[in-house]
Write a protein that holds these residues in place. Structure first.
Motif, PDB file in Angstrom:
ATOM      1  N   TYR A 703     -14.228 -64.547  17.956  1.00 20.73           N
ATOM      2  CA  TYR A 703     -14.473 -65.914  18.418  1.00 20.73           C
ATOM      3  C   TYR A 703     -15.123 -65.747  19.999  1.00 20.73           C
ATOM      4  O   TYR A 703     -13.720 -65.629  20.464  1.00 20.73           O
ATOM      5  CB  TYR A 703     -13.843 -66.878  18.130  1.00 20.73           C
ATOM      6  CG  TYR A 703     -13.626 -67.197  16.777  1.00 20.73           C
ATOM      7  CD1 TYR A 703     -14.561 -67.881  15.703  1.00 20.73           C
ATOM      8  CD2 TYR A 703     -12.449 -67.497  16.145  1.00 20.73           C
ATOM      9  CE1 TYR A 703     -14.525 -67.678  13.864  1.00 20.73           C
ATOM     10  CE2 TYR A 703     -11.909 -67.765  14.595  1.00 20.73           C
ATOM     11  CZ  TYR A 703     -13.389 -67.669  14.059  1.00 20.73           C
ATOM     12  OH  TYR A 703     -13.168 -67.589  12.245  1.00 20.73           O
ATOM     13  N   GLN A 706     -18.418 -70.935  23.608  1.00 18.60           N
ATOM     14  CA  GLN A 706     -19.534 -71.095  23.786  1.00 18.60           C
ATOM     15  C   GLN A 706     -20.323 -70.468  23.026  1.00 18.60           C
ATOM     16  O   GLN A 706     -21.403 -70.656  23.417  1.00 18.60           O
ATOM     17  CB  GLN A 706     -20.206 -71.071  25.439  1.00 18.60           C
ATOM     18  CG  GLN A 706     -18.455 -71.721  25.889  1.00 18.60           C
ATOM     19  CD  GLN A 706     -18.780 -72.261  27.327  1.00 18.60           C
ATOM     20  OE1 GLN A 706     -19.442 -71.316  27.872  1.00 18.60           O
ATOM     21  NE2 GLN A 706     -17.838 -73.053  28.163  1.00 18.60           N
ATOM     22  N   THR A 707     -20.315 -69.392  22.320  1.00 17.97           N
ATOM     23  CA  THR A 707     -21.080 -68.551  21.475  1.00 17.97           C
ATOM     24  C   THR A 707     -21.421 -68.683  20.042  1.00 17.97           C
ATOM     25  O   THR A 707     -22.524 -68.739  19.606  1.00 17.97           O
ATOM     26  CB  THR A 707     -21.590 -67.294  21.946  1.00 17.97           C
ATOM     27  OG1 THR A 707     -20.425 -66.452  22.003  1.00 17.97           O
ATOM     28  CG2 THR A 707     -22.266 -66.960  23.411  1.00 17.97           C
ATOM     29  N   ASP A 708     -20.032 -68.281  19.735  1.00 16.14           N
ATOM     30  CA  ASP A 708     -20.356 -68.124  17.835  1.00 16.14           C
ATOM     31  C   ASP A 708     -19.649 -70.058  17.798  1.00 16.14           C
ATOM     32  O   ASP A 708     -18.973 -70.851  18.161  1.00 16.14           O
ATOM     33  CB  ASP A 708     -18.706 -67.602  18.080  1.00 16.14           C
ATOM     34  CG  ASP A 708     -18.717 -66.063  18.506  1.00 16.14           C
ATOM     35  OD1 ASP A 708     -19.753 -65.993  17.622  1.00 16.14           O
ATOM     36  OD2 ASP A 708     -18.560 -65.140  18.777  1.00 16.14           O
ATOM     37  N   THR A 709     -20.997 -70.148  16.729  1.00 17.56           N
ATOM     38  CA  THR A 709     -20.784 -71.371  15.834  1.00 17.56           C
ATOM     39  C   THR A 709     -20.508 -71.772  14.528  1.00 17.56           C
ATOM     40  O   THR A 709     -19.971 -73.181  14.305  1.00 17.56           O
ATOM     41  CB  THR A 709     -22.323 -71.681  16.594  1.00 17.56           C
ATOM     42  OG1 THR A 709     -23.055 -71.092  16.207  1.00 17.56           O
ATOM     43  CG2 THR A 709     -22.547 -71.922  18.179  1.00 17.56           C
ATOM     44  N   PRO A 754     -15.273 -72.327  15.955  1.00 15.46           N
ATOM     45  CA  PRO A 754     -15.621 -73.658  15.348  1.00 15.46           C
ATOM     46  C   PRO A 754     -15.584 -74.322  14.523  1.00 15.46           C
ATOM     47  O   PRO A 754     -16.404 -75.457  14.406  1.00 15.46           O
ATOM     48  CB  PRO A 754     -17.000 -72.469  16.090  1.00 15.46           C
ATOM     49  CG  PRO A 754     -16.955 -71.683  15.304  1.00 15.46           C
ATOM     50  CD  PRO A 754     -15.014 -70.951  15.934  1.00 15.46           C
TER      51      PRO A 754
END
Length: 766
Positions: A703, A706-709, A754
């Motif tokens: 993970y 801030q990029t993997d959602t 996330p």
């Protein structure tokens, strides 16, 4: 203009070939088109010769000019006392016969030449952009001959443009013509541009002032982009500002396709005057020979007419040997001329006549054994002939008592002589090598059995040490000569047979053979292509021992072909189950990684392959990174972490590579993946200084903040399985150190997920 970036096929990373269309490469002059490490980076000056002084051109051993022809630096002789004495002196001699241009050619019969290891070092030094040694330059120029007006024209062209394109058919002498022109302009400050075949080039990457550069494009063929000429013209101001000069070597037909109105930069070379070439090679090389009486003979002038400079150099070597072996002048010039002509023709007519008359295989085997073991004791040659017969499928009956011919009669039957030291000698120029050449041409179906037998002979305890040491190098020379003469699979199959045999009994010689073949100017391109084919085969098709030798050769070749050899190493890793092969690949990758100037190249290449849509290319990148990830320093820390500590970009690169491994884990060998994870987690457990870095790298591989959602099931499950294999659950026991570290990482992963529900406190605030 990269050979490694052609469109992939059959699931493999592909290289550009002349029959495979590829995307148009950028122009040669494109800014930033090639990595700085490949653009003629100044290298450390090689150490001076052992005596600390440059060579005197007038006492220089013979060299040819562009690419040598046959290796014909051999003995000549007649059967009388003075010539036998000269032959004995010849046996004890160890002259230095260096390689012309970049072709790896050697002549090692009777220890008259360089060993393969030294040739490899010299070729690699030139190809990687080291300053060309002054003595080597002097050796090349000692026999250089061109009309004065042509030499002046080349110098004038360099003075005006600082760029000179020398184009000509193969082996006319482009390299030495470039050396001569540059030497006049800058003295000995000459380098070859460091560049992989097919790679982009810009003169802006050439560092240093008042330097002469040689850009060798002879091997590019039709792979050059059409804008080469204009790009070179644009580079001229940069060279002029630095006071440097660039010579470019290419073929005439290639230049016509890429010049695009820039012929002002070019000069075509034609064949030099053959008589002048012969005179230079006779009178300017040690031992010097007066050329007039030889040039007065029509057999000589007609024989060299229309010949390439390298072929004429071979005639000169034969003449000089003939003079050397007749110190008292007892042989008539007619006899000497006849022998030189025969040697130039590889003794083919005489050997054909001898084999036609000698139908007895015992005589033929004795001749071949004597040629291979040239200079060995007669009893050793006699026994070797028996073993050769068995190796070739015969069933000779061992003679009893005085049955059959003895060594004196057999030696006489093969037109050889027994020396005062009871060794078998051929007192004819190049006869021993010619015998082997004849066998290879005459009995192609027996070549594999023959090469296996020659490999066995290197371990023959009855061989004198010097003969045994030279034999492997001589076989290497035969193989190179064969590959230059044959263009199809037959040539590379022979290379495979010899290297495969030696990989079992002579692994060092196998590595040297594979290395020197890939560096050869004439055969090198074909050889490097076939290495990629071998690397992509299974262990059943290509034996692991041969793959191991190939990996070790690729490690040495990576010094000058880093991108090309990286691909071959990764393919070897992806197509083997052998620990020996993976160990050799891992060691080679570590050696490359330890060189800072190559580290960024490796990172860029693996990053590009990892993001490729082609599964074969991604798989190759994953295997390469796994091998790097599994290498440790003395304290047990992964070698990759040493650079990640001080470099955020390096840490991000490693995280991305682990991410790719976890994403594609199902297609990777589980033991190799588990080994790498275990090494990293062991280091995190034992070395507090690296623990945070290891855990952060692995967490972000699953993970990325801030990029993997979304939930990354594949990566999360792959890492979980690896962690539990590293630290299995042990019920009814207190948690061990590995278990606690495992759970710490898994907890961090769950918190970073996330898709996981927010903690209660956060939910209430929302």
């Amino acid at each position: 203009m990269s050979t490694e970036n052609a469109a992939p096929s059959s699931g493999h990373p592909a290289e550009h070939r002349s029959d495979t269309p590829a995307p148009a490469p950028p122009p040669i002059g494109a800014t930033g088109a090639a990595p700085a490490a490949f653009l003629g980076r100044p290298a450390a000056t090689p150490p001076p010769p052992p005596d600390g002084s440059p060579a005197d051109p007038k006492t220089t051993p013979d060299r040819s000019t562009d690419q040598p022809g046959r290796s014909t630096d051999r003995e000549d002789g007649a059967d009388h006392t003075s010539r036998r004495a000269a032959e004995q002196q010849h046996l004890e001699r160890n002259d230095d016969h260096t390689i012309p241009g970049l072709t790896i050619e050697q002549h090692l019969d009777r220890n008259d030449g360089q060993n393969i290891g030294l040739q490899i070092v010299q070729a690699i030094n030139r190809l990687r952009g080291d300053l060309l040694p002054p003595d080597w330059i002097a050796q090349q120029l000692a026999t250089f001959t061109r009309p004065d007006d042509e030499q002046q024209a080349l110098r004038t062209a360099l003075t005006l443009s600082h760029v000179l394109v020398l184009h000509a058919p193969e082996s006319v002498g482009r390299y030495t013509a470039a050396l001569a022109a540059l030497h006049h302009m800058v003295g000995d400050n000459i380098r070859q541009v460091r560049r992989e075949p097919g790679e982009s080039f810009s003169a802006e990457g050439l560092e240093g002032e008042r330097t002469g550069w040689i850009l060798d494009l002879r091997d590019e063929g039709d792979r050059l982009p059409s804008g080469v000429g204009p790009a070179l013209l644009e580079d001229a101001p940069h060279l002029r500002k630095a006071g440097s000069y660039l010579t470019v070597l290419t073929a005439t037909h290639t230049w016509r396709n890429v010049s695009r109105g820039t012929d002002v930069l070019a000069h075509p070379l034609s064949l030099p005057d053959p008589n002048g070439v012969l005179r230079a090679h006779l009178e300017n090389v040690a031992p010097p020979v007066k050329a007039d009486r030889w040039l007065a003979r029509s057999e000589i002038t007609e024989g060299i007419a229309g010949r390439l400079p390298a072929e004429i150099a071979a005639w000169a070597r034969a003449i000089r040997e003939a003079e050397h072996l007749d110190p008292l002048g007892e042989c008539s010039l007619d006899d000497l001329v006849d022998e030189v002509v025969q040697a130039a023709e590889d003794w083919r007519t005489q050997l054909l006549d001898w084999h036609t008359k000698q139908q007895d295989s015992a005589h033929r085997n004795y001749l071949l054994a004597a040629a291979v073991l040239d200079g060995a004791p007669v009893e050793t040659v006699y026994d070797a002939a028996q073993s050769l017969a068995k190796a070739l499928g015969e069933k000779p009956k061992p003679p009893r008592g005085q049955q059959g011919l003895g060594v004196i009669a057999l030696t006489d039957a093969i037109d050889a002589d027994v020396s005062d030291e009871d060794t078998v000698c051929f007192l004819r120029t190049g006869y021993a090598e010619a015998v082997v050449d004849y066998f290879w041409a005459d009995r192609p179906h027996l070549v594999q059995d023959f090469t296996r037998w020659t490999a066995d002979q290197t371990g023959n305890k009855n061989l004198p040490e010097d003969v045994a040491h030279q034999l492997a190098d001589r076989v290497t020379g035969w193989a190179l000569k064969y590959m230059r003469a044959k263009r199809g699979k037959r040539a590379t199959n022979l290379l495979r047979q010899i290297a495969g045999q030696w990989s079992q009994s002579l692994p060092e010689q196998a590595r040297d053979l594979l290395t020197v073949a890939a560096l050869d100017t004439d055969a090198g391109r074909r050889v490097r292509d076939v290495y990629l084919e071998w690397a992509r085969t299974s262990d059943q098709e290509t034996p692991p021992r041969l793959k191991t030798a190939l990996a070790r050769a690729c490690e040495r070749l990576a010094d000058v072909y880093p991108t090309m050899m990286l691909l071959r190493l990764t393919e070897l890793a992806a197509h083997t189950d052998s620990k020996d092969v993976t160990g050799a690949v891992g060691h080679a990758l570590t050696v490359l990684w330890d060189q800072p100037q190559k580290r960024q190249d490796i990172q860029d290449q693996l990053a590009g392959w990892s993001g490729n849509q082609d599964p074969g290319r991604r798989n190759a990148a994953h295997h390469a990174f796994l091998h790097l990830a599994a290498r440790t320093s003395k304290d047990g820390a992964p070698v990759l972490l040493a650079t990640a500590h001080q470099d955020n970009a390096q840490a991000a690169w490693q995280t991305a590579r682990w991410r790719g491994l976890l994403q594609d884990s199902r297609s990777l060998p589980r033991p190799l993946l588990q080994q790498a994870l275990t090494i990293w987690m062991d280091a995190a457990l034992a070395l507090p200084d690296v623990q945070d870095l290891v855990l952060t790298t692995l967490q972000h591989a699953v993970y990325q903040p801030q990029t993997d959602t979304v939930y990354a099931a594949d990566r999360y499950l792959a890492l979980s399985h690896l962690l539990f294999a590293w630290a299995p659950v042990q019920p009814q026991h207190p948690s061990s150190g590995p278990e606690k570290l495992r759970d710490q990482l898994l907890l961090a992963l769950r918190q970073a997920d996330p898709a996981a529900p927010a903690p209660e406190g956060h939910a209430a605030q929302d």
